[in-house]
Every structure is written in C-alpha cells, then in structure tokens.
Design an enzyme around this catalytic site. Structure first.
Site, PDB file in Angstrom:
ATOM      1  CB  ALA A 504      50.740  16.049  40.078  1.00 50.90           C
ATOM      2  NE  ARG A 507      41.925  18.570  45.148  1.00 45.73           N
ATOM      3  CZ  ARG A 507      41.761  17.257  45.032  1.00 45.73           C
ATOM      4  NH1 ARG A 507      41.060  16.770  44.026  1.00 45.73           N
ATOM      5  NH2 ARG A 507      42.292  16.418  45.899  1.00 45.73           N
ATOM      6  CB  THR A 554      45.367  10.745  34.278  1.00 44.29           C
ATOM      7  OG1 THR A 554      46.048  11.031  33.038  1.00 44.29           O
ATOM      8  CG2 THR A 554      46.156  11.335  35.430  1.00 44.29           C
ATOM      9  CE  LYS A 578      42.345   1.576  28.309  1.00 41.88           C
ATOM     10  NZ  LYS A 578      42.728   1.484  29.715  1.00 41.88           N
ATOM     11  CB  VAL A 608      46.271  -4.825  26.818  1.00 44.71           C
ATOM     12  CG1 VAL A 608      45.385  -6.037  26.523  1.00 44.71           C
ATOM     13  CG2 VAL A 608      46.200  -3.831  25.677  1.00 44.71           C
ATOM     14  CG  LEU A 612      46.230 -10.380  33.261  1.00 45.32           C
ATOM     15  CD1 LEU A 612      45.061 -10.760  32.354  1.00 45.32           C
ATOM     16  CD2 LEU A 612      46.656 -11.578  34.114  1.00 45.32           C
ATOM     17  N   GLY A 663      36.681   0.416  41.610  1.00 42.34           N
ATOM     18  CA  GLY A 663      37.823   0.769  40.772  1.00 42.34           C
ATOM     19  C   GLY A 663      37.972  -0.060  39.523  1.00 42.34           C
ATOM     20  CD  GLU A 666      39.709   4.332  32.492  1.00 43.31           C
ATOM     21  OE1 GLU A 666      40.105   5.180  33.330  1.00 43.31           O
ATOM     22  OE2 GLU A 666      40.480   3.560  31.906  1.00 43.31           O
ATOM     23  CE  LYS A 681      41.574  -2.304  28.663  1.00 36.84           C
ATOM     24  NZ  LYS A 681      40.836  -3.015  29.724  1.00 36.84           N
TER      25      LYS A 681
END
Length: 815
Positions: A504, A507, A554, A578, A608, A612, A663, A666, A681
């Site tokens: 998904a 949309r 998301t 988060k 976080v 890593l 990227g 956010e 975090k």
C-alpha cells in the site's frame, strides 16, 4: 496374482481410460489380475441428485439421466473404434433404459427406499466397467468382465451393507479359480443371499478391491488415484505437501479417518488381516513411486507421517455437578447420539468428570441437541446439568504418526506452533496408542494451522513469511528491492520464503496471496483499490496467513494507532515509525505486553540509527544484567549530514533540500530540524533501558526560527527558510571561530535527558563524525569510563531498509 483398483478420476473420461489401459498393458496375460473400477467421476453424485428429485416428484430428473447418458455415450464414441461401437452402445443403452425405468418408479411412488437407492447407485460402476471392458478388448490379450454381485455377499443393511466374509471369501476363490488375464470388476456393489443388490458404502470400490485381494491372498493391492500417494497434508491447503514413501496400516487408517481421501478407511482392514501391502499410485504419473502401506513403515526423518483435518465440526459441551461420579452418564450420552445415528468424531473429558465434550458433524448439531436434552430432561430441569452448549464453525486438525509414541515434546511443539500463530485450541484428544494428537480449532484458522504445523514438523520445507508493507516510497521501495533480490538465496540457504502479499501507498492498496516475485508489483499497485488503513488491516486479518508481518514504513500517527489491534491478531509489527514507541509511556508498555501476550513480535530496531544495531545492542546489555548510567548520542543522520555539508559557500536551504531529496530527512524536514525526531530516539533508548520517561520531560534547544516551523506546508517552509540564512550563518561562524563543529547531541545522564545543537571540540568522539553517520555511547556499570560505542551510517533508504530487513529475518529465524 495382483489386484488393482482405479478411482473415479482415473476413469473419469475417455482420455483417462486410455491412460489406465497403458498401465494394464504391463500386466502378464498368463497370470490373474483383478482390476476394480469406480463409477466415472461425478456420476454417483448425479445418481444421488436424480433419485432425490424423482422421489420429490420433480420430473427434471430426466435431465440428470440425459447428462449421465451423454457422458457414457460420448466416452464410447471417443475411445472405441466405430466398427466395434455397436455392442458397447447397445448394452449401455439397455442399462440406461433400466435406470430410467427405476427412476420412473421412484417418481410414481414418490419414495426412495434404501433398497431402491442401492440399486440406483450401483449403475455408476456397472456402466463404467461395461464401457471399459469393451475398450480393453481391443487393447489387451485377455480381458473378462466379472460381476461382484455373484461373489460378494452382504446382509440387508442397504446403503452400507456388512460383508459376510465366510461366504464371500469362498465365493471369490471359486469364481476366480483357474482364471487368468485381466478380470475387470465394478467396485462398490454386492448382493444379499436373495441376490438383492446392495452397496458397500460411499468409497466402497476400495473395499471391493481389498476384499478380493484378501480372499485370493494377493501379493499386493494397488490403488490408483489422481495423486502420487498419501500426502503429508492436503495439497489443496498446503502447497509444500509431499508424498509419504512408506506408512503403516494404522497410520493410514488414522489419516483416512481424519480427512485424507486417498483411501476409504474400511478398505484397509481386509488387507491388514492378511498383511497384504497396499500401493497408492498416480494414474497420471505412473512413474512416481507412490506410497507403500504395510505392517511396518520405515522412519521418514520426522516424528509424524502426516497432518490431516476434518471441516464442519460442531463441538457439544455438557457440564454440571450432576455428572460427577455417575457411572452411566457417558453411556446415556452416547446411547442418545447413537439412536439418532449421529457419529461421534472426537471425545474429550476432564478428569474432574465435571465436563464432557464431543465433536460431531455440524449437520447433526440440532438433532444432537434435541436428543441430549430429551435424554437428560430431568437433570437439566433440576439444574444438575448446565444448558447444552454447541459451538460451530470448527475444524479438527490431527497429527498422525507412530513415531510420536513415547516421544517427549510432540504435543508441546504442536500447541506452541498453534499458539505462535494466534490459534486457540478448543479441545484436545489423544489416544493411548500415541499415534494421533487431535485439536479442535476455529475453521477459519484451518489453513493457517495446517501450514504452520507442516512447516514445524517437516523441517525440510521452507518456512513462508508473509509480508504486508505499507509505505513503498524511498525506504519501502528499497526494502522491496532487497527482499526480491535476496529471496532465492534465503529459500536455498535459510529455508525461508519471504512473500510480499500486501502492499500500500497513500493512494492504493493491493494483495496477492501467492506473493509478488518481481517488479510487476508497481503495476499491480497502480491498478489496486483505494487505500484506507482500516480496510488494509481488515483484509490482512481476513487472509489469516501464518507467520504474517505488518511493516509500517510511514511516519503516520494514524497507522501507529492500529499496532495494538494488529498484534492482538498475532501478526508481528516491524517499523521505523517512531510515533508509537515515543507516545505515552503506558501505550509503549501496552504494545510490548500485547505482543508478548499474543505471541507476536514488535520490532523497531530502525527507530534509532536506521540499520545500526543500536537497540539490539542495548537490549543485549539489559538482558545480560548490565545497567545503563549514561547515554550520549548523535542520533540524526539527517542533521549530521546537514551540518557536515553546510558551509559558507552553500545556503542552508539548499542543504536541507538536498537532504530531503536524498532521503535523509522525513518527507517533512521540520520533523528532523525541530529536534523532535532526535528526542523521540533518545526517549526510546531511555525506555528500552528500563526507565520510565515521557517526551515532554526531555529538554529541547531549538535552532530553527518559529516562523519557519509554523509554516502551513512544507512548500511554505522552504519559502520562509532563506529569510533566516543570516541566523544559520551566525551559528556556523560561532562554532568555526572556536575550532569546533556543529552536532545535534542527545544526552541522558543522572535521570535527565536533553537534545540540542552543540559546538563540539576535537576532544569528543562526535567531532570525527562524517556525512550522515550516527554514534551512540553507552556508559554502563560494565563500561563506566570507556563507553560501548555503536557508530555508522544512520540515515538513508538503503541502510534503513536493511535494518527493517534484519528485523524481518529475526522473526523468521525466531522459531
């Protein structure tokens, strides 16, 4: 000599009959071979339907007769040469005329007695054997048509007659004495001493073959069907089901009783009595080995031989103080059910004698309730018994295998597997032979249960993990690419099959139970149905697939609010989002407890440090008994990238846009620039350390002007940002003048937490942090002065996706 039986599918068409002939050509013509055949596929059902219609005065039974006639006449014309057709057509039409006369009689009296029904149902085998015998005359050297009504004698229990073995065995020996070549025999039918036609019960053609094999002391009995032996489970439900090479009579009986339809349970008994081995072979793949049934079965490397099931079960529960210590109680219960001809499939009773539970076919539920309430009318009236409880929409799943005998842990493993997949067990039964463990479950969980158990007990099979991915942008798209690229390796080396079954974006949403195996998922998603998170989750639950994982890529508050509901369905949650873990402390704890209670996993390693191993390292410290005293960290790969890249020759706005494009931030960069992301975090690390804290307890030192943060949209934010370039330059110059670098640092020390932009000198580990790297310093009781350090790339679609992938594999390898 040899006895062979071919089922309805094997003789269901002209082409199939020709395949049967090819198999029979391998039989020696100078030795006796008895070949038993069923009615052509679907004919018995048509005879039942037509006779029922006639008994109800419905003249549309004639349409059924026409269908039966067409099926057989067409078969004759398909496989028998034109010049030889007249004899077959003549005798077939004579039988069909007799059948129509009987139907007419049923119509006139509007009554279908068991005796008449037996006579009618026997026409299926009589017609098929007649046609096959005519065809084989042109294919084999020696072929004769035998009539079992001449040598199989039964009582007058029409519909499911009992065989008189003493008379039958003597008659069979006499009938076949001195004969050779193929003796073709219709199955299912027999007769009384008065030569009245009877039947041996549905599926009785196997029984016919077994009776003949036992009477003639056959070397072996071959049952030819449309599958390559008895399977480890129903292949319609379990795609990885495979044939069982060898199995004992007892195991085969158990599997047959619990739904394995390859053989008819009573058919094994005559062969068992004479210790005659039985081969289950595939008519359409005669080269396949098949299954060999004998008194002893070789181990197959597994504790069990198969997993079987029965659908449409109703569970009757009878309880009450009036049951305790009453010897006749069980007798009365089963007598009441027996008088109504209700078959009891499963029985279980508590040692307290306070309750007894029986499983029956759901179609008998109302009759059972009435019979029980009538039998125990007084006890119910005086409240010595509680009201009869009947639960429907149930199924039985059963493990079968002699290898379970005196083997510790089989039942535990079974129930652990069911529990891990959120499947509640309603009732349990195990005989003292330890050859069968049965559990009653809800029918909508049957497919999941059988597949989960099959994966657990047949270790060579790959374990399917079903992924439902929401968010297919930078991180989600990269995750899908990584899964698809690694899928073959994981199947071959880890026996894990990752299936992307739900996708998904904001949309559209789309589902494919078989999984998307290439980049065509993009086209499928484009053509999907409108996305609504509640509908997505409802569909995920409806599919009810084993080993399911919901992946939220998301930053949505709305989606995070569904986590508890998802976990309660025993669907694991993996997420870089988060929001949930940084929400109210009680909600955070509730989610973890819910996951534990419902045997699901709630993993958020990428909350976080992206890919890593920050949280997993922290968890290992805590689990091993260490205590966290202090945490210092640069936790925003995006902010680290921005301040490592920002210089007087570049505008702050351009650097932020670059971070967004690549990227690192956010979709709304304000989440990163506000410091809220870092605060979340450090809060998550504090909570994972076992310390209770809320987000508003963390002190924040913002550096972005409020005018920018208050913008109505991301677009407006970027329009306002250049107006404050002087502010950002001043912050940068201040640090440079001192020989320091700007780092956004989060700290937890002595119960206090803070986050903000700091000027960092070269005496601190943060100073050398480059690009988008993160660093976390754990000061603990074991690492009091020299901290445990986790450092590396802390942002970017690729590393974040790999961290999510790692969480998925932790779940896949957890069992």
């Amino acid at each position: 000599m040899k006895v062979l039986k071919f089922g309805g599918t094997s003789v269901g068409s002209g082409k199939n009959i020709q395949q049967v002939a090819e198999i029979l050509k391998g039989l020696p013509s100078d030795k006796l071979s008895v070949v038993v055949v069923s009615a052509m596929g679907g004919v018995t059902d048509m005879l039942i339907e037509g006779s029922t219609m006639a008994s109800q005065g419905d003249e549309d039974y004639l349409k059924i007769i026409k269908k039966i006639e067409k099926k057989h006449i067409d078969t004759i014309k398909e496989i028998i040469p034109v010049k030889q057709q007249s004899g077959a057509l003549s005798k077939t039409k004579m039988l069909l005329n007799d059948l129509e006369d009987i139907f007419r009689g049923v119509l006139l009296v509007k009554e279908l007695s068991p005796k008449s029904a037996d006579y009618i149902l026997g026409f299926g085998e009589r017609l098929s054997s007649l046609i096959i015998s005519f065809y084989l005359q042109g294919e084999l050297k020696s072929i004769s048509l035998a009539d079992p009504r001449e040598f199989i004698q039964t009582d007058r229990k029409f519909g499911n007659a009992n065989v008189n073995y003493e008379v039958t065995n003597a008659s069979i020996k006499k009938y076949f004495k001195g004969k050779s070549g193929v003796q073709l025999c219709p199955g299912f039918i027999a007769s009384t001493p008065e030569k009245e036609p009877t039947t041996l019960g549905r599926g009785g053609s196997d029984f016919t073959a077994s009776i003949i094999a036992a009477a003639l002391s056959s070397k072996e009995l071959e049952i030819w069907t449309d599958v390559s032996g008895i399977m480890t489970s129903d292949p319609r439900l379990v795609k990885s089901a495979h044939p069982v090479p060898t199995i004992s009579y007892e195991e085969a009986m158990e599997l047959s009783h619990f739904g394995a339809k390859v053989i008819y349970p009573p058919s094994i008994q005559p062969a068992m009595d004479k210790m005659i081995p039985i081969w289950i072979k595939n008519t359409f793949a005669p080269e396949d080995e098949g299954t060999y049934i004998s008194d002893k079965a070789e181990p197959n490397g597994s504790l069990i031989k198969g997993i079987s099931s029965v659908k449409n079960i109703a569970l009757i529960n009878l309880s009450g103080s009036g049951m305790v210590g009453i010897p006749s109680f069980s007798h009365r219960l089963f007598k009441a059910l027996s008088e109504q001809k209700i078959n009891v499939i499963l029985i279980t009773q508590a040692s307290s004698e306070h309750t007894i539970c029986v499983g029956i076919d759901v179609k008998d539920a109302d009759a059972a309730r009435e019979a029980i309430e009538q039998e125990f009318e007084l006890e119910l009236q005086f409240h010595k018994l509680d009201p009869v409880l009947i639960e429907t929409d149930l199924a039985i799943v059963a493990l079968v295998g002699s290898g379970m005998k005196e083997q510790v842990g089989v039942s535990g493993r079974m129930f652990d597997t069911l529990s891990e997949n959120g499947i509640s067990v309603k009732a349990i039964a195990q005989g003292s032979s330890e050859r069968n463990i049965s559990a009653v479950i809800t029918q909508n969980n049957l497919r999941k249960a059988i597949n989960s158990l099959h994966e657990s007990f047949f270790l060579s099979d790959k374990r399917a993990i079903n992924l439902f991915i929401v968010g297919v942008g930078n991180v989600g798209g990269e995750l899908i690419n990584q899964v698809l690229k690694q899928r073959k390796y994981l199947i071959e080396n880890e026996h894990v099959d990752l299936r992307i079954v739900g996708l998904a974006n904001s949309r559209k949403m789309v589902f494919n139970q078989e999984g998307y195996k290439n980049n065509k998922w993009k086209d499928a998603l484009g053509d999907g149905e409108p996305m609504e998170i509640g509908s997505f989750i409802a569909k995920m639950k409806e599919l009810n697939l084993r080993n399911s994982i919901f992946i939220d890529n998301t930053a949505s508050y709305e989606i995070s609010e569904y986590y508890k509901q998802i976990l309660q369905s025993t669907i694991s949650v993996v997420t870089p989002n988060k929001v949930a873990c940084a929400s109210d402390y009680d909600n955070y704890v509730d989610l973890k407890k819910t996951a534990q209670r419902f045997k699901a996993n709630f993993l958020f390693e990428t909350n976080v440090g992206a890919g890593l191993p920050v949280i997993s390292t922290l968890n290992d410290l805590i689990k091993s008994g260490d205590k966290i005293n202090k945490i210092q960290a640069v936790l925003s790969g995006s902010l680290n990238f921005i301040f490592n890249t920002y210089d007087e020759g570049k505008s702050f706005t351009d650097i932020v846009k670059q971070a967004q494009t690549e990227g690192y931030t956010e979709p709304d960069p304000r989440i990163d620039l506000s410091g809220v992301d870092v605060m979340r975090k450090i809060l998550i690390l504090i909570r994972e350390s076992g310390i209770k804290m809320e987000l508003d307890e963390i002190k924040s030192r913002p550096f972005i002007p409020e005018a920018c943060m208050d913008a109505d949209s991301v677009e407006e934010f970027f329009k306002r940002l250049p107006d404050h370039e002087d502010t950002f330059l001043e912050i940068l110059k201040s640090a440079k003048s001192k020989g320091k670098l700007l780092k956004y640092v989060a700290t937890f020390d002595n119960g206090q937490a803070s986050a903000g932009l700091e000027e960092v000198g070269d005496d601190l580990p943060f100073y050398q942090l480059e690009g988008k790297d993160n660093i976390v310093l754990f000061y603990t009781e074991r690492y009091p002065e020299q901290p445990l350090v986790v450092k590396g790339a802390g942002a970017g679609a690729s590393v974040t996706a790999s961290g999510i992938f790692a969480d998925i594999m932790r779940i896949a390898n957890s069992n």
